[in-house]
Design a protein around this motif. Structure first.
Motif, PDB file in Angstrom:
ATOM      1  N   GLU A   1      -5.191   1.578   2.329  1.00 45.99           N
ATOM      2  CA  GLU A   1      -5.031   0.457   3.261  1.00 45.99           C
ATOM      3  C   GLU A   1      -5.344   0.912   4.676  1.00 45.99           C
ATOM      4  N   GLU A   2      -4.844   2.107   5.001  1.00 44.83           N
ATOM      5  CA  GLU A   2      -5.001   2.623   6.371  1.00 44.83           C
ATOM      6  C   GLU A   2      -6.449   2.986   6.677  1.00 44.83           C
TER       7      GLU A   2
ATOM      8  N   ASP B   1       4.254  -5.137   3.640  1.00 47.79           N
ATOM      9  CA  ASP B   1       3.740  -4.026   4.432  1.00 47.79           C
ATOM     10  C   ASP B   1       4.615  -3.841   5.662  1.00 47.79           C
TER      11      ASP B   1
ATOM     12  N   HIS C   1       0.837  -1.214   0.000  1.00 45.23           N
ATOM     13  CA  HIS C   1       0.000   0.000   0.000  1.00 45.23           C
ATOM     14  C   HIS C   1       0.867   1.258   0.000  1.00 45.23           C
TER      15      HIS C   1
ATOM     16  N   ASP D   1       5.856   2.283   7.386  1.00 51.02           N
ATOM     17  CA  ASP D   1       4.492   1.889   7.027  1.00 51.02           C
ATOM     18  C   ASP D   1       3.904   2.877   6.029  1.00 51.02           C
ATOM     19  N   ASN D   2       4.054   2.771   4.723  1.00 51.00           N
ATOM     20  CA  ASN D   2       4.630   1.618   4.074  1.00 51.00           C
ATOM     21  C   ASN D   2       5.588   2.059   2.961  1.00 51.00           C
TER      22      ASN D   2
HETATM   23 ZN   LIG Z   1       0.816  -0.754   6.494  1.00 46.67          ZN
END
Ligand SMILES: [Zn+2]
Length: 550
Positions: free
Chosen positions: A374-375, A402, A319, A341-342
């Motif tokens: 994604e978050e 990730d 992501h 991240d990420n």
């Molecule tokens: Zn992540």
């Protein structure tokens, strides 16, 4: 010394050269440079559909192109694009929400982000008004007929607020119908919200406790008090209760005390099948307006086309998004840079694309997808999996990356969460000659299997894992590996301090890349269709989609 020309010629014949194609070299300098750029303040924490998205998408396309990839996205006007458009519902609370609880007759105002973290509504409503909504404790909030488990026991939650515990009922005892310490999907906060909506509740309060949540309050606060997103749904009210929030454990203890109950005793009761919902002597008042609209974000796809079976696709994902700009930390920093991240996963994805682009052409196609949102709840991968550019039945596997380790080389590798599938067996076999032993997720209770983008594919049957290096570090062993992992979760995970450092050691990432490259090369030159183990809940979907194959 006489030369045996026949042997030498055989050794350098094209066939022998192909078989002995030199292993790719993954560059720590390039990995670090891409991460440094993506996580710089100029990229503003990479919030989807913010001005920073355009900048991020343009940079990733440029990097994929430079790595030798072709566009792999949707076809628009007869031309394959670099992107797939992802429409998302966006909701943001306007101003400070007015929140109060009346506990045992005493009114108590609640401060957003402090005792409670209310997220912006995702049921389509532009205004939330709850007056004196009664609170009901529903244990772990689980309905699991296949495990003979129902925490609701027919309670009517209409107009009421469900108070639920995080994780699943056997997390604390370590033994029971929910996989013991390992988290099932019933333990995830996403499940708690979904089930509360199915039960018709007016709202849901998840009680935060650090051990079963697997992260601290800072993470809850930072992930819930910013704008919220969902994929655009036909009936959003079926998926979301009007009010969705977390509360601190201390507040929960007060709620139970006011009802003459002990929090820990009630929690133990909730760990049994015969648990019954408990009305609390408290009500919630909540008033806030939301700015709601549809925004468009993007997945980014680069591709190496296969020669003999171009319609069969091996997928690698990572992501690109992070939390954007949000609440300031103690230093006043508001940019959630997301270097680990990420940024690590995206720099690794591009480096992997370069390796495949420069290797002999694969039989099957390889797609490198940088997914969005994604978050916000795995939304970019969820959208892709619901609207795949390449059919899922002909998708060989998804290998996701990730938050990779920048603590240096390890003696082992791991996957997020626990799962049984042939793809993992392939990884274990490929790890052996590299000196990488497989270590199961050291913390299966954290539910990592449901917390990264591979899950959007897994639940639709595509063999999928998130791969990362292990904690048994070459320098310092498990003790140092565990200590560094704990420090990251406590001090940097989902906080503005997740920032790039020049002295990071990228050898763990290059090891991981070598591993996933070797497995990928094997898959794209074989006729193998990896599958889930016979007792896996994901195998049936794989069997069904196998019908899409020629
Ligand atoms: Zn992540």
């Amino acid at each position: 010394m006489r030369t045996n020309w026949a042997l030498l010629l055989a050794a350098i014949s094209p066939l022998a050269l192909a078989a002995a194609a030199p292993p790719p070299t993954f560059s720590a300098e390039r990995l670090s440079a891409v991460d440094k750029t993506l996580s710089s303040d100029a990229f503003e924490g990479r919030g989807p559909a913010t001005p920073a998205e355009q900048k991020t998408v343009a940079y990733i396309i440029q990097q994929m192109q430079a790595a030798g990839l072709a566009p792999g996205g949707a076809i628009v006007g007869g031309k394959r694009q670099w992107t797939q458009e992802v429409p998302l519902l966006r909701s943001e609370i306007v101003g400070q929400p007015q929140l109060a609880m009346t506990i045992g007759g005493t009114a108590m105002p609640l401060t957003q982000g402090s005792e409670i973290a209310v997220r912006a509504p995702l049921d389509g409503a532009k205004q939330v008004d709850l007056a004196k909504a009664p609170l009901v404790f529903v244990g772990y909030g689980v309905t699991a007929p296949e495990r003979q488990w129902n925490d609701f026991k027919g309670v009517d939650l209409h107009g009421k607020i469900a108070v639920v515990l995080v994780n699943d009922p056997d997390f604390e005892t370590g033994e029971g119908a929910f996989g013991g310490k390992a988290m099932t999907y019933y333990g995830r906060w996403t499940y708690k919200y979904e089930e509360a909506a199915r039960q018709g509740a007016a709202g849901v309060l998840i009680v935060h406790e650090t051990a079963p949540a697997a992260y601290g309050w800072a993470t809850v606060k930072n992930s819930n008090t910013n704008p919220q997103f969902d994929i655009v749904r036909a009936d959003p009210k079926a998926a979301h209760a009007p009010l969705e929030a977390w509360i601190q454990r201390d507040l929960a203890v007060k709620l139970f005390q006011a009802a003459g109950l002990d929090f820990d005793a009630e929690k133990r009761a909730a760990q049994r099948q015969d648990f019954k919902p408990v009305p609390l002597k408290a009500t919630l008042d909540a008033h806030y307006a939301a700015d709601v609209g549809v925004i468009r974000s993007h997945n980014i796809l680069g591709r190496v086309a296969g020669t003999t079976h171009p319609d069969e696709t091996l997928l690698y994902t990572a992501h690109w998004d992070h939390l954007g700009i949000g609440a300031p930390d103690a230093r006043g920093d508001r940019i959630y840079n997301g270097a680990i991240d990420n940024g690590t996963g995206i720099s690794a994805l591009i480096e992997l694309g370069r390796a495949f682009a420069h290797a002999p052409k694969p039989d099957r196609s390889v797609v490198f997808m940088a997914v969005t949102a994604e978050e916000k709840g795995l939304l970019g991968s969820e959208y892709y999996a619901a609207n795949p550019v390449y059919p899922l039945g002909r998708t060989v596997a998804d290998i996701n990356m990730d938050a990779l380790s920048v603590s240096g080389a390890a003696h082992d590798f791991t996957i997020s969460g626990s799962a049984k599938l042939g793809l993992l067996d392939d990884l274990v076999a490929a790890g052996k000659p590299l000196g990488l032993a497989f270590t199961p997720d050291p913390d299966p209770a954290a539910g990592h299997f449901y917390r990264s983008d591979h899950f959007s594919f897994a639940k639709r049957g595509v063999p999928a894992v998130s791969v990362e290096s292990g904690r048994d570090l070459v320098e310092g062993g498990k003790a140092r590996g565990n200590a560094l992992a704990q420090t990251y979760v406590r001090d940097h995970y989902h906080q503005p301090s997740d920032e790039w450092h020049a002295d990071w050691n990228w050898q763990g990432v290059t090891q991981t890349l070598t591993l996933v490259y070797d497995v990928g090369q094997k898959l794209v030159t074989s006729r193998e269709w990896p599958n889930w183990s016979a007792d896996s809940e994901f195998r049936a979907a794989r069997t069904t989609s196998a019908g899409d194959r020629p």
